[in-house]
Design an enzyme around this catalytic site. Structure first.
Site, PDB file in Angstrom:
ATOM      1  N   ASP A 117     -24.399  22.807 -18.345  1.00  7.93           N
ATOM      2  CA  ASP A 117     -25.807  21.581 -18.264  1.00  7.93           C
ATOM      3  C   ASP A 117     -25.797  21.049 -16.842  1.00  7.93           C
ATOM      4  OD1 ASP A 117     -26.013  22.593 -20.946  1.00  7.93           O
ATOM      5  OD2 ASP A 117     -25.414  20.648 -21.884  1.00  7.93           O
TER       6      ASP A 117
ATOM      7  N   HIS B 132     -28.844  26.369 -21.245  1.00  7.69           N
ATOM      8  CA  HIS B 132     -30.294  26.246 -22.263  1.00  7.69           C
ATOM      9  C   HIS B 132     -31.296  26.994 -21.760  1.00  7.69           C
ATOM     10  CE1 HIS B 132     -28.373  23.086 -24.903  1.00  7.69           C
ATOM     11  NE2 HIS B 132     -27.669  23.052 -23.828  1.00  7.69           N
TER      12      HIS B 132
ATOM     13  N   HIS C 154     -23.343  15.023 -16.137  1.00  6.20           N
ATOM     14  CA  HIS C 154     -23.949  14.957 -17.409  1.00  6.20           C
ATOM     15  C   HIS C 154     -22.647  14.520 -18.437  1.00  6.20           C
ATOM     16  CE1 HIS C 154     -25.490  17.054 -20.744  1.00  6.20           C
ATOM     17  NE2 HIS C 154     -24.477  17.618 -21.089  1.00  6.20           N
TER      18      HIS C 154
ATOM     19  N   HIS D  48     -19.255  19.526 -24.580  1.00  3.23           N
ATOM     20  CA  HIS D  48     -19.840  19.642 -25.799  1.00  3.23           C
ATOM     21  C   HIS D  48     -20.503  20.196 -27.478  1.00  3.23           C
ATOM     22  CE1 HIS D  48     -22.451  15.978 -23.290  1.00  3.23           C
ATOM     23  NE2 HIS D  48     -21.543  15.800 -24.389  1.00  3.23           N
TER      24      HIS D  48
ATOM     25  N   HIS E  83     -17.546  22.988 -20.002  1.00  2.00           N
ATOM     26  CA  HIS E  83     -17.769  20.931 -20.657  1.00  2.00           C
ATOM     27  C   HIS E  83     -17.355  20.942 -22.033  1.00  2.00           C
ATOM     28  CE1 HIS E  83     -22.443  21.285 -21.351  1.00  2.00           C
ATOM     29  NE2 HIS E  83     -22.345  19.923 -21.969  1.00  2.00           N
TER      30      HIS E  83
ATOM     31  N   ASP F  16     -22.469  22.088 -28.905  1.00  2.00           N
ATOM     32  CA  ASP F  16     -22.890  23.619 -28.064  1.00  2.00           C
ATOM     33  C   ASP F  16     -22.335  24.154 -26.943  1.00  2.00           C
ATOM     34  OD1 ASP F  16     -23.909  21.008 -26.562  1.00  2.00           O
ATOM     35  OD2 ASP F  16     -25.361  22.088 -26.576  1.00  2.00           O
ATOM     36  N   HIS F  17     -21.370  23.100 -26.451  1.00  9.18           N
ATOM     37  CA  HIS F  17     -20.870  24.745 -25.673  1.00  9.18           C
ATOM     38  C   HIS F  17     -19.113  25.464 -25.667  1.00  9.18           C
ATOM     39  CE1 HIS F  17     -23.924  24.228 -22.674  1.00  9.18           C
ATOM     40  NE2 HIS F  17     -24.363  22.951 -23.483  1.00  9.18           N
TER      41      HIS F  17
HETATM   42 FE    FE Z   1     -25.663  21.253 -24.084  1.00  7.97          FE
HETATM   43 ZN    ZN Z   2     -24.222  19.286 -23.423  1.00  5.72          ZN
END
Ligand code: FE
Ligand code: ZN
Length: 239
Positions: free
Chosen positions: A131, A169, A112, A56, A54, A58-59
């Protein structure tokens, strides 16, 4: 095929799927480029593809730099091509994608985010859940509905029991506190928490988990209906 777990940022995991026959690799969700470059250089890996679950940060944070450095191709979901940085190949829900020994199918799992996908390397029986599903937990609902997230979790539940799950995570220990609070008599959960703590003590990841372990221990997979699921999701947000 070998999986390497690379710790990124605070508690993210990026994963390298390495074809040992020619040392080429795919990376799943590069949060940042630095720790990946370090590993790739050390092992002289040829990074062919970047796979994003996805959009985001942090990905996808490492997409641009990795692509530039290794000339890799970025693969993501077609509905999200406007927000996956540097995307080259956009796939449809349930589309199979093959390149040499890399072979996977994507599954759209909204909740999400509206464009979240899982990558299923079916020959290796490995699922990258980003996530959407964590060990002993599930992702927060940011863009989807409770119903969408519930259906996405149900889809993941339907994979073969021995399927290995690699999530985005290291939240397992924190998640275990919530599961324990609402499922205190669950012996499987107690055993799982024991083994998770042993791994973390040695500074090892608690990942991968399996579909079976999550069915046995993850309270979000153990609810009977949408109502129960939604209630748990709300409780967890304020836990
Ligand atoms: Fe994340
Ligand atoms: Zn995420």
């Amino acid at each position: 095929m070998k999986i390497e777990i690379i710790k990124c940022l605070q508690d993210n995991y990026s994963y390298l799927v390495i074809d040992e026959s020619n040392n080429s690799a795919c990376v799943i969700d590069p949060s940042e480029s630095k720790p990946l470059i370090k590993f790739i250089e050390k092992k002289s890996i040829n990074l062919k593809f970047i796979l994003n679950t996805h959009h985001h940060y942090d990905h996808v944070g490492g997409n641009k730099e990795l692509k530039k450095k290794y000339n890799s191709k970025v693969i993501g979901f077609c509905n999200d091509k406007h927000r996956i940085p540097e995307i080259d190949i956009s796939l449809k829900d349930r589309e199979i994608w093959k390149h040499n020994n890399f072979e996977f199918k994507i599954f759209h799992v909204p909740g999400h985010t509206s464009g979240h996908i899982c990558f299923h390397f079916y020959k290796q029986k490995i699922l990258f859940t980003g996530d959407t599903l964590f060990s002993l937990g599930c992702g927060r609902i940011f863009e989807g509905t409770y119903e969408e997230m519930y259906q996405s979790i149900n889809l993941i539940k339907s994979f073969p029991l021995e399927t290995k799950i690699y999530c985005g995570h290291e939240y397992t220990l924190k998640n275990s506190e919530f599961c324990s609070a609402y499922d205190s008599e669950n012996i499987n959960l107690k055993n799982k928490i024991f083994s998770v703590k042993e791994k973390l003590k040695k500074n090892l990841p608690s990942i991968p988990t399996t579909v079976k372990e999550e069915l046995d221990c993850n309270i979000f997979l153990r609810t009977k209906n949408l109502e129960g699921f939604s209630k748990l999701r709300d409780l967890k947000d304020n836990f």
